[in-house]
Enzyme design. Sequence first.
Site, PDB file in Angstrom:
ATOM      1  N   HIS A  51      37.061  93.142  48.781  1.00  0.00           N
ATOM      2  CA  HIS A  51      37.855  94.140  48.080  1.00  0.00           C
ATOM      3  C   HIS A  51      36.977  95.363  47.818  1.00  0.00           C
ATOM      4  CE1 HIS A  51      36.040  91.669  44.764  1.00  0.00           C
ATOM      5  NE2 HIS A  51      35.642  92.872  44.434  1.00  0.00           N
TER       6      HIS A  51
HETATM    7  C1  T46 Z   1      33.072  92.358  42.662  1.00  0.00           C
HETATM    8  C2  T46 Z   1      32.320  91.207  43.212  1.00  0.00           C
HETATM    9  C3  T46 Z   1      30.891  91.533  43.463  1.00  0.00           C
HETATM   10  C4  T46 Z   1      37.685  87.924  35.324  1.00  0.00           C
HETATM   11  O1  T46 Z   1      38.567  87.406  34.631  1.00  0.00           O
HETATM   12  N1  T46 Z   1      36.839  88.849  34.777  1.00  0.00           N
HETATM   13  C5  T46 Z   1      35.859  89.439  35.507  1.00  0.00           C
HETATM   14  O2  T46 Z   1      35.119  90.277  34.955  1.00  0.00           O
HETATM   15  C6  T46 Z   1      35.722  89.093  36.893  1.00  0.00           C
HETATM   16  C7  T46 Z   1      34.645  89.744  37.737  1.00  0.00           C
HETATM   17  C8  T46 Z   1      36.575  88.170  37.426  1.00  0.00           C
HETATM   18  N2  T46 Z   1      37.535  87.591  36.651  1.00  0.00           N
HETATM   19  C9  T46 Z   1      38.395  86.573  37.227  1.00  0.00           C
HETATM   20  C10 T46 Z   1      39.389  87.050  38.280  1.00  0.00           C
HETATM   21  C11 T46 Z   1      39.540  85.864  39.194  1.00  0.00           C
HETATM   22  O3  T46 Z   1      40.528  84.995  38.682  1.00  0.00           O
HETATM   23  O4  T46 Z   1      37.570  85.613  37.888  1.00  0.00           O
HETATM   24  C12 T46 Z   1      38.188  85.151  39.080  1.00  0.00           C
HETATM   25  C13 T46 Z   1      37.293  85.380  40.292  1.00  0.00           C
HETATM   26  O5  T46 Z   1      37.206  86.806  40.559  1.00  0.00           O
HETATM   27  P1  T46 Z   1      37.161  87.387  42.035  1.00  0.00           P
HETATM   28  O6  T46 Z   1      37.963  86.550  42.942  1.00  0.00           O
HETATM   29  O7  T46 Z   1      37.507  88.842  41.969  1.00  0.00           O
HETATM   30  O8  T46 Z   1      35.593  87.189  42.389  1.00  0.00           O
HETATM   31  P2  T46 Z   1      34.752  87.806  43.591  1.00  0.00           P
HETATM   32  O9  T46 Z   1      33.471  87.109  43.623  1.00  0.00           O
HETATM   33  O10 T46 Z   1      35.556  87.847  44.839  1.00  0.00           O
HETATM   34  O11 T46 Z   1      34.504  89.352  43.161  1.00  0.00           O
HETATM   35  C14 T46 Z   1      33.695  89.624  42.024  1.00  0.00           C
HETATM   36  C15 T46 Z   1      34.309  90.747  41.195  1.00  0.00           C
HETATM   37  O12 T46 Z   1      35.667  90.421  40.874  1.00  0.00           O
HETATM   38  C16 T46 Z   1      34.305  92.076  41.887  1.00  0.00           C
HETATM   39  O13 T46 Z   1      34.571  93.107  40.983  1.00  0.00           O
HETATM   40  O14 T46 Z   1      32.775  93.490  42.963  1.00  0.00           O
HETATM   41  O15 T46 Z   1      32.404  90.016  42.442  1.00  0.00           O
END
Ligand code: T46
Length: 134
Positions: A51
């Site tokens: 993303h």
């Molecule tokens: C990014 C990369 C490097 C939250 O509730 N609060 C938060 O601050 C974050 C970061 C995530 N979440 C929740 C949302 C999803 O249900 O945690 C779950 C996993 O998040 P996500 O699938 O977005 O994780 P990544 O590793 O794909 O991405 C993350 C960050 O979301 C993003 O901003 O830049 O790490």
Amino acid sequence: MSELVKWIDFPPLGDHRGSLVAVESHQTIPFEIKRVYYIFNTLEGVTRGMHAHMAVKQVMLCVTGSCRILLDDGFSKESVTLDSPTKGLLLESFVWREMSEFSPDCVLLVIASEHYDEDDYIRDYDNFKKTVKL
Ligand code: T46
């Protein structure tokens, strides 16, 4: 050096007892810190991210272990290894990111400029490409 890859060096403040790194808003981190999160226990073969953000800027570093990160601004792509607790990568907004090749001991620390907001994410690659090429 690529425009996409912006490293930040954190001066190690250690002494004979060991190492210490400090991160501070508008000093080592070039924005006001609003959120910190960390990614760990990542399973082998997993790719995360996929993303871009519209507003959020981030600095990420591996406190332990290593991972790879692909950066893509819609015009060029660069892939780098994060493997040092004293070397952070600055991710500007509108940069597509994909993290992979997590070592089993990897703790990826991410320092963010904004609170969590799902509406800030662009999770569709075609939309991302269209947005950056407007
Ligand atoms: C990014 C990369 C490097 C939250 O509730 N609060 C938060 O601050 C974050 C970061 C995530 N979440 C929740 C949302 C999803 O249900 O945690 C779950 C996993 O998040 P996500 O699938 O977005 O994780 P990544 O590793 O794909 O991405 C993350 C960050 O979301 C993003 O901003 O830049 O790490």
